[in-house]
Scaffold this motif. Structure first.
Motif, PDB file in Angstrom:
ATOM      1  N   PRO A   1       0.784  -1.234  -0.001  1.00 20.63           N
ATOM      2  CA  PRO A   1      -0.001   0.036   0.125  1.00 20.63           C
ATOM      3  C   PRO A   1       0.803   1.051   0.114  1.00 20.63           C
ATOM      4  CG  PRO A   1       0.027  -0.828   2.214  1.00 20.63           C
ATOM      5  CD  PRO A   1       0.946  -1.906   1.239  1.00 20.63           C
ATOM      6  N   CYS A   2       0.138   2.369  -0.241  1.00 18.63           N
ATOM      7  CA  CYS A   2       0.834   3.639  -0.087  1.00 18.63           C
ATOM      8  C   CYS A   2       1.672   3.907   0.959  1.00 18.63           C
ATOM      9  CB  CYS A   2      -0.143   4.673  -0.305  1.00 18.63           C
ATOM     10  SG  CYS A   2       0.448   6.381  -0.279  1.00 18.63           S
ATOM     11  N   PRO A   3       2.682   4.308   1.344  1.00 18.59           N
ATOM     12  CA  PRO A   3       3.581   4.445   2.510  1.00 18.59           C
ATOM     13  C   PRO A   3       2.912   5.512   3.374  1.00 18.59           C
ATOM     14  CG  PRO A   3       4.961   5.078   0.759  1.00 18.59           C
ATOM     15  CD  PRO A   3       3.704   4.533   0.117  1.00 18.59           C
ATOM     16  N   ILE A   4       2.259   6.502   2.642  1.00 17.17           N
ATOM     17  CA  ILE A   4       1.630   7.448   3.587  1.00 17.17           C
ATOM     18  C   ILE A   4       0.324   7.107   4.205  1.00 17.17           C
ATOM     19  CG2 ILE A   4       1.203  10.111   3.445  1.00 17.17           C
ATOM     20  CD1 ILE A   4       4.179   9.701   3.084  1.00 17.17           C
ATOM     21  N   CYS A   5      -0.447   6.689   3.371  1.00 15.94           N
ATOM     22  CA  CYS A   5      -1.903   6.776   3.963  1.00 15.94           C
ATOM     23  C   CYS A   5      -2.492   5.387   3.860  1.00 15.94           C
ATOM     24  CB  CYS A   5      -3.003   7.594   2.928  1.00 15.94           C
ATOM     25  SG  CYS A   5      -3.204   6.919   1.510  1.00 15.94           S
ATOM     26  N   GLY A   6      -1.771   4.177   3.463  1.00 15.45           N
ATOM     27  CA  GLY A   6      -2.171   2.940   3.350  1.00 15.45           C
ATOM     28  C   GLY A   6      -3.257   2.620   2.084  1.00 15.45           C
ATOM     29  N   LYS A   7      -3.635   3.429   1.237  1.00 16.48           N
ATOM     30  CA  LYS A   7      -4.474   2.996   0.180  1.00 16.48           C
ATOM     31  C   LYS A   7      -3.741   2.166  -0.866  1.00 16.48           C
ATOM     32  CE  LYS A   7      -7.573   6.998   0.991  1.00 16.48           C
ATOM     33  NZ  LYS A   7      -8.073   8.259   0.405  1.00 16.48           N
ATOM     34  N   PRO A   8      -4.555   1.738  -1.858  1.00 18.79           N
ATOM     35  CA  PRO A   8      -3.691   0.951  -2.892  1.00 18.79           C
ATOM     36  C   PRO A   8      -2.814   1.898  -3.770  1.00 18.79           C
ATOM     37  CG  PRO A   8      -5.856   0.218  -2.637  1.00 18.79           C
ATOM     38  CD  PRO A   8      -5.814   1.526  -1.673  1.00 18.79           C
TER      39      PRO A   8
ATOM     40  N   ALA B   1      -1.209   3.981  -6.875  1.00 18.09           N
ATOM     41  CA  ALA B   1      -1.539   4.204  -8.302  1.00 18.09           C
ATOM     42  C   ALA B   1      -0.363   4.199  -9.263  1.00 18.09           C
ATOM     43  CB  ALA B   1      -2.257   5.624  -8.342  1.00 18.09           C
ATOM     44  N   ALA B   2      -0.321   3.540 -10.423  1.00 17.28           N
ATOM     45  CA  ALA B   2       0.703   3.416 -11.327  1.00 17.28           C
ATOM     46  C   ALA B   2       1.408   4.774 -11.726  1.00 17.28           C
ATOM     47  CB  ALA B   2       0.271   2.694 -12.450  1.00 17.28           C
ATOM     48  N   GLU B   3       0.439   5.783 -11.733  1.00 17.90           N
ATOM     49  CA  GLU B   3       0.805   7.068 -12.371  1.00 17.90           C
ATOM     50  C   GLU B   3       1.603   7.828 -10.821  1.00 17.90           C
ATOM     51  OE1 GLU B   3      -1.204  11.549 -13.220  1.00 17.90           O
ATOM     52  OE2 GLU B   3      -2.426   9.603 -12.810  1.00 17.90           O
ATOM     53  N   TYR B   4       1.393   7.566  -9.669  1.00 18.06           N
ATOM     54  CA  TYR B   4       2.058   8.160  -8.615  1.00 18.06           C
ATOM     55  C   TYR B   4       2.999   6.994  -7.719  1.00 18.06           C
ATOM     56  CZ  TYR B   4      -1.352  11.748  -9.809  1.00 18.06           C
ATOM     57  OH  TYR B   4      -2.118  12.469 -10.481  1.00 18.06           O
ATOM     58  N   LYS B   5       3.152   5.873  -8.456  1.00 20.08           N
ATOM     59  CA  LYS B   5       4.031   4.959  -7.522  1.00 20.08           C
ATOM     60  C   LYS B   5       5.218   5.298  -7.007  1.00 20.08           C
ATOM     61  CE  LYS B   5       4.438  -0.123  -8.168  1.00 20.08           C
ATOM     62  NZ  LYS B   5       4.389  -1.074  -9.100  1.00 20.08           N
ATOM     63  N   PRO B   6       5.556   5.230  -5.612  1.00 17.81           N
ATOM     64  CA  PRO B   6       4.899   4.034  -4.849  1.00 17.81           C
ATOM     65  C   PRO B   6       3.718   4.990  -4.105  1.00 17.81           C
ATOM     66  CG  PRO B   6       6.722   5.050  -3.977  1.00 17.81           C
ATOM     67  CD  PRO B   6       6.632   5.839  -5.023  1.00 17.81           C
ATOM     68  N   PHE B   7       3.268   5.922  -4.450  1.00 20.12           N
ATOM     69  CA  PHE B   7       2.135   6.456  -3.562  1.00 20.12           C
ATOM     70  C   PHE B   7       0.882   6.403  -4.254  1.00 20.12           C
ATOM     71  CE2 PHE B   7       6.289   9.092  -3.236  1.00 20.12           C
ATOM     72  CZ  PHE B   7       6.192   8.639  -1.908  1.00 20.12           C
ATOM     73  N   CYS B   8      -0.385   6.918  -3.846  1.00 17.94           N
ATOM     74  CA  CYS B   8      -1.846   6.671  -4.173  1.00 17.94           C
ATOM     75  C   CYS B   8      -2.084   7.980  -5.036  1.00 17.94           C
ATOM     76  CB  CYS B   8      -2.787   6.159  -3.205  1.00 17.94           C
ATOM     77  SG  CYS B   8      -3.004   7.501  -1.933  1.00 17.94           S
ATOM     78  N   SER B   9      -1.706   9.140  -4.765  1.00 21.92           N
ATOM     79  CA  SER B   9      -2.057  10.236  -5.301  1.00 21.92           C
ATOM     80  C   SER B   9      -1.046  11.254  -5.101  1.00 21.92           C
ATOM     81  CB  SER B   9      -3.324  10.881  -4.529  1.00 21.92           C
ATOM     82  OG  SER B   9      -2.771  11.147  -3.321  1.00 21.92           O
ATOM     83  N   ALA B  10      -1.169  12.349  -6.038  1.00 22.50           N
ATOM     84  CA  ALA B  10      -0.174  13.586  -6.030  1.00 22.50           C
ATOM     85  C   ALA B  10      -0.104  14.005  -4.570  1.00 22.50           C
ATOM     86  CB  ALA B  10      -0.632  14.640  -7.077  1.00 22.50           C
ATOM     87  N   ARG B  11      -1.368  14.049  -3.784  1.00 20.98           N
ATOM     88  CA  ARG B  11      -1.258  14.415  -2.365  1.00 20.98           C
ATOM     89  C   ARG B  11      -0.349  13.761  -1.557  1.00 20.98           C
ATOM     90  NH1 ARG B  11      -4.319  13.288   2.379  1.00 20.98           N
ATOM     91  NH2 ARG B  11      -4.449  15.325   3.599  1.00 20.98           N
ATOM     92  N   CYS B  12      -0.371  12.287  -1.410  1.00 23.95           N
ATOM     93  CA  CYS B  12       0.600  11.742  -0.745  1.00 23.95           C
ATOM     94  C   CYS B  12       2.098  11.761  -1.286  1.00 23.95           C
ATOM     95  CB  CYS B  12       0.204  10.241  -0.693  1.00 23.95           C
ATOM     96  SG  CYS B  12      -1.289  10.011   0.446  1.00 23.95           S
ATOM     97  N   ARG B  13       2.175  11.992  -2.340  1.00 25.00           N
ATOM     98  CA  ARG B  13       3.442  12.302  -2.793  1.00 25.00           C
ATOM     99  C   ARG B  13       4.091  13.426  -2.611  1.00 25.00           C
ATOM    100  NH1 ARG B  13       3.530  13.295  -8.997  1.00 25.00           N
ATOM    101  NH2 ARG B  13       2.650  15.271  -7.916  1.00 25.00           N
ATOM    102  N   ASP B  14       3.452  14.430  -2.522  1.00 24.54           N
ATOM    103  CA  ASP B  14       3.707  15.810  -1.954  1.00 24.54           C
ATOM    104  C   ASP B  14       3.928  15.897  -0.491  1.00 24.54           C
ATOM    105  OD1 ASP B  14       3.590  16.531  -4.817  1.00 24.54           O
ATOM    106  OD2 ASP B  14       1.706  17.757  -4.655  1.00 24.54           O
TER     107      ASP B  14
END
Length: 55
Positions: A7-14, A16-29
């Motif tokens: 899962p996303c290391p920030i929030c635990g959601k699945p 997303a290939a676009e933001y891997k290893p995160f689920c969204s731009a928000r978690c990436r940021d």
């Protein structure tokens, strides 16, 4: 053999290939901000303090 996605290391959601290893731009940021605010640290001895007046 199936590959288990972590899962996303920030929030635990699945992830997303676009933001891997995160689920969204928000978690990436949020992760980037944590790095920039010294929220993460590399283990080891403290760096020596340099006196900037000597340079």
């Amino acid at each position: 053999m199936s590959r288990i996605e972590r899962p996303c290391p920030i929030c635990g959601k699945p992830r997303a290939a676009e933001y891997k290893p995160f689920c969204s731009a928000r978690c990436r940021d949020r992760d980037l901000l944590k790095w920039l605010d010294d929220g993460y640290a590399v283990p080891g001895p403290p760096a020596p303090v340099r006196d900037t007046d000597e340079e």
